[in-house]
Motif scaffolding. Structure first.
Motif, PDB file in Angstrom:
ATOM      1  N   ALA A  29       0.830  -1.204   0.000  1.00  0.00           N
ATOM      2  CA  ALA A  29       0.000   0.000   0.000  1.00  0.00           C
ATOM      3  C   ALA A  29       0.867   1.258   0.000  1.00  0.00           C
ATOM      4  O   ALA A  29       0.588   2.220  -0.720  1.00  0.00           O
ATOM      5  N   TRP A  30       1.928   1.240   0.800  1.00  0.00           N
ATOM      6  CA  TRP A  30       2.840   2.385   0.863  1.00  0.00           C
ATOM      7  C   TRP A  30       3.421   2.678  -0.518  1.00  0.00           C
ATOM      8  O   TRP A  30       3.556   3.844  -0.912  1.00  0.00           O
ATOM      9  N   GLN A  31       3.705   1.636  -1.271  1.00  0.00           N
ATOM     10  CA  GLN A  31       4.300   1.819  -2.587  1.00  0.00           C
ATOM     11  C   GLN A  31       3.350   2.475  -3.583  1.00  0.00           C
ATOM     12  O   GLN A  31       3.771   2.862  -4.673  1.00  0.00           O
ATOM     13  N   THR A  32       2.080   2.612  -3.232  1.00  0.00           N
ATOM     14  CA  THR A  32       1.130   3.301  -4.109  1.00  0.00           C
ATOM     15  C   THR A  32       0.919   4.751  -3.697  1.00  0.00           C
ATOM     16  O   THR A  32       0.129   5.455  -4.324  1.00  0.00           O
ATOM     17  N   THR A  33       1.583   5.216  -2.643  1.00  0.00           N
ATOM     18  CA  THR A  33       1.342   6.565  -2.138  1.00  0.00           C
ATOM     19  C   THR A  33       2.246   7.588  -2.810  1.00  0.00           C
ATOM     20  O   THR A  33       3.310   7.255  -3.330  1.00  0.00           O
ATOM     21  N   ARG A  34       1.810   8.823  -2.744  1.00  0.00           N
ATOM     22  CA  ARG A  34       2.626   9.899  -3.298  1.00  0.00           C
ATOM     23  C   ARG A  34       3.917  10.074  -2.506  1.00  0.00           C
ATOM     24  O   ARG A  34       4.949  10.436  -3.062  1.00  0.00           O
ATOM     25  N   SER A  35       3.886   9.792  -1.193  1.00  0.00           N
ATOM     26  CA  SER A  35       5.092   9.955  -0.388  1.00  0.00           C
ATOM     27  C   SER A  35       6.189   9.000  -0.835  1.00  0.00           C
ATOM     28  O   SER A  35       7.371   9.348  -0.832  1.00  0.00           O
ATOM     29  N   TYR A  36       5.816   7.791  -1.244  1.00  0.00           N
ATOM     30  CA  TYR A  36       6.799   6.830  -1.744  1.00  0.00           C
ATOM     31  C   TYR A  36       7.415   7.347  -3.042  1.00  0.00           C
ATOM     32  O   TYR A  36       8.625   7.246  -3.267  1.00  0.00           O
ATOM     33  N   GLY A  37       6.576   7.907  -3.905  1.00  0.00           N
ATOM     34  CA  GLY A  37       7.087   8.513  -5.127  1.00  0.00           C
ATOM     35  C   GLY A  37       7.969   9.708  -4.855  1.00  0.00           C
ATOM     36  O   GLY A  37       8.990   9.909  -5.524  1.00  0.00           O
ATOM     37  N   ASP A  38       7.590  10.536  -3.856  1.00  0.00           N
ATOM     38  CA  ASP A  38       8.429  11.668  -3.470  1.00  0.00           C
ATOM     39  C   ASP A  38       9.817  11.198  -3.050  1.00  0.00           C
ATOM     40  O   ASP A  38      10.837  11.800  -3.413  1.00  0.00           O
ATOM     41  N   TYR A  39       9.854  10.125  -2.266  1.00  0.00           N
ATOM     42  CA  TYR A  39      11.134   9.620  -1.776  1.00  0.00           C
ATOM     43  C   TYR A  39      11.973   9.076  -2.932  1.00  0.00           C
ATOM     44  O   TYR A  39      13.195   9.263  -2.976  1.00  0.00           O
ATOM     45  N   ALA A  40      11.321   8.411  -3.882  1.00  0.00           N
ATOM     46  CA  ALA A  40      12.033   7.907  -5.057  1.00  0.00           C
ATOM     47  C   ALA A  40      12.687   9.047  -5.829  1.00  0.00           C
ATOM     48  O   ALA A  40      13.862   8.979  -6.202  1.00  0.00           O
ATOM     49  N   ILE A  41      11.933  10.099  -6.063  1.00  0.00           N
ATOM     50  CA  ILE A  41      12.466  11.253  -6.798  1.00  0.00           C
ATOM     51  C   ILE A  41      13.600  11.897  -6.015  1.00  0.00           C
ATOM     52  O   ILE A  41      14.647  12.261  -6.572  1.00  0.00           O
ATOM     53  N   PHE A  42      13.418  12.034  -4.712  1.00  0.00           N
ATOM     54  CA  PHE A  42      14.418  12.663  -3.852  1.00  0.00           C
ATOM     55  C   PHE A  42      15.746  11.905  -3.911  1.00  0.00           C
ATOM     56  O   PHE A  42      16.819  12.505  -4.087  1.00  0.00           O
ATOM     57  N   LEU A  43      15.699  10.581  -3.790  1.00  0.00           N
ATOM     58  CA  LEU A  43      16.933   9.801  -3.827  1.00  0.00           C
ATOM     59  C   LEU A  43      17.617   9.917  -5.182  1.00  0.00           C
ATOM     60  O   LEU A  43      18.850  10.025  -5.262  1.00  0.00           O
ATOM     61  N   ARG A  44      16.849   9.877  -6.260  1.00  0.00           N
ATOM     62  CA  ARG A  44      17.445  10.019  -7.588  1.00  0.00           C
ATOM     63  C   ARG A  44      18.117  11.384  -7.740  1.00  0.00           C
ATOM     64  O   ARG A  44      19.234  11.483  -8.268  1.00  0.00           O
ATOM     65  N   ARG A  45      17.464  12.409  -7.262  1.00  0.00           N
ATOM     66  CA  ARG A  45      18.038  13.749  -7.388  1.00  0.00           C
ATOM     67  C   ARG A  45      19.320  13.876  -6.557  1.00  0.00           C
ATOM     68  O   ARG A  45      20.312  14.459  -7.024  1.00  0.00           O
ATOM     69  N   LEU A  46      19.311  13.349  -5.334  1.00  0.00           N
ATOM     70  CA  LEU A  46      20.530  13.387  -4.518  1.00  0.00           C
ATOM     71  C   LEU A  46      21.652  12.630  -5.223  1.00  0.00           C
ATOM     72  O   LEU A  46      22.803  13.086  -5.277  1.00  0.00           O
TER      73      LEU A  46
END
Length: 355
Positions: A29-46
């Motif tokens: 369920a967490w993997q369907t949330t916007r927060s999970y997507g936010d974290y994915a984008i954040f790690l890629r950007r870092l």
């Protein structure tokens, strides 16, 4: 991809974050949330921000936000001197770590008030749970990759409210200045208070305590052609990147042949052809072995800034391959980790089929 901004005016409508993951279904369920997507984008950007940049790092004008965050970590480090370990023998951890944790709990509001300008004060209840879970469990006296993830989410929250600016120069500072300072603090906590690894896979794990530093360090080396991956088998290594620093940290705290106590790191060194594949493979392993493991992430607070809003409960409960993550440039940040979850606790080598 851009990271969304959460206006400070929206904070009063948001819940206070608390642990929400209690089952593997909750992970899906967490993997369907916007927060999970936010974290994915954040790690890629870092990760992308540090490609081709090395240590020691210096810059002319780090922001006040960066400087003050490092000062917060300096303060936490100074408490270790003020709270020495108990001298009586203790099998698992040193009880003084609980005193250090109690001080953090008592002074967390004060620390965050000193870190943030006054207009950001409404965000403190949303940041505090992440800060408190960033340095280990004060009850179990252990530390692991779930706590490291909490600190990364703490930084993400500060980006969402634009305390940190989502631009490459600032993101580079977050990795090479703030995250490095965090690592050094955690190493000292582990050494002084004899913290146990939390949820370690033992010889089958990448590292007893850390993971993100390997991702960022391999990101630093991603375009490097002159230094082969196998160079990590020939210590001592220069402290020019986070990957090498973590390898040398392993040598400092473990005895015996490297291929025996760190088989995954050894298999990467002998079997992966370049740093780009190491970097992309570690992202996949991080999702499967950290974000995809309930015992690792069950204590991470969620909700509030990192919203816990399930878009389609029926889909997430019946389709383990559902993923809301945005389409990112190759290699992806996090690839449909739910489909790789299984009952085998041994860490897979995701790059094995990606050469």
């Amino acid at each position: 991809m851009d990271i969304r901004q959460v206006p400070l005016s929206d904070l009063e409508q948001l819940e206070t974050p608390n642990p929400k993951i209690r089952s593997d279904q909750d992970i899906r369920a967490w993997q369907t949330t916007r927060s999970y997507g936010d974290y994915a984008i954040f790690l890629r950007r870092l990760n992308d921000s540090v490609v081709g940049y090395y240590l020691p790092w210096s810059s002319e004008n780090p922001s006040n936000a960066i400087i003050n965050t490092v000062k917060l970590l300096d303060t936490l480090d100074s408490w270790i001197d003020e709270i020495p370990p108990q001298e009586t023998p203790q099998r698992f951890g040193n009880l003084s770590f609980r005193k250090w944790g109690a001080r953090l709990e008592d002074k967390s509001d004060e620390l965050l008030n000193a870190l943030l300008p006054s207009e950001y004060s409404p965000v403190i209840p949303h940041l505090k749970p992440y800060l408190l879970t960033s340095f280990g469990s004060f009850l179990r006296m252990d530390y692991g990759t779930g706590h490291e993830t909490s600190f990364a989410l703490f930084l993400l929250c500060l980006v969402l409210i634009r305390f940190f600016k989502p631009k490459p120069d600032e993101e580079r500072e977050l990795v090479l200045r703030v995250f490095l300072r965090y690592l050094r603090l955690c190493w000292r906590l582990q050494d002084v208070y004899k913290l146990e690894p939390a949820g370690s896979h033992g010889v089958w794990g990448l590292d007893d305590f850390h993971f993100l530093g390997y991702i960022f360090g391999s990101g630093q080396l991603r375009d490097q052609k002159e230094i082969p991956v196998s160079a990590v088998l020939r210590p001592p290594l220069p402290p020019t990147n986070l990957y090498f620093m973590l390898i040398m940290r392993v040598h400092d705290v473990k005895n015996g042949p490297f291929h025996e106590h760190s088989s995954q790191l050894h298999s990467i060194a002998v079997g992966v052809p370049n740093w780009s594949k190491v970097n992309s493979g570690l992202f996949k392993m991080y999702e499967a072995e950290v974000l995809g493991k309930r015992v690792v992430v069950q204590h991470i607070p969620l909700g509030g800034l990192l919203e816990w809003s399930i878009p389609n409960t029926e889909t997430t409960s019946t389709n383990p391959k559902a993923s809301p993550l945005p389409a990112l440039a190759s290699p992806p940040v996090i690839l449909n980790g739910a489909s790789r979850m299984d009952t085998d606790t041994r860490t897979r080598a995701p790059w094995a089929n990606n050469r």
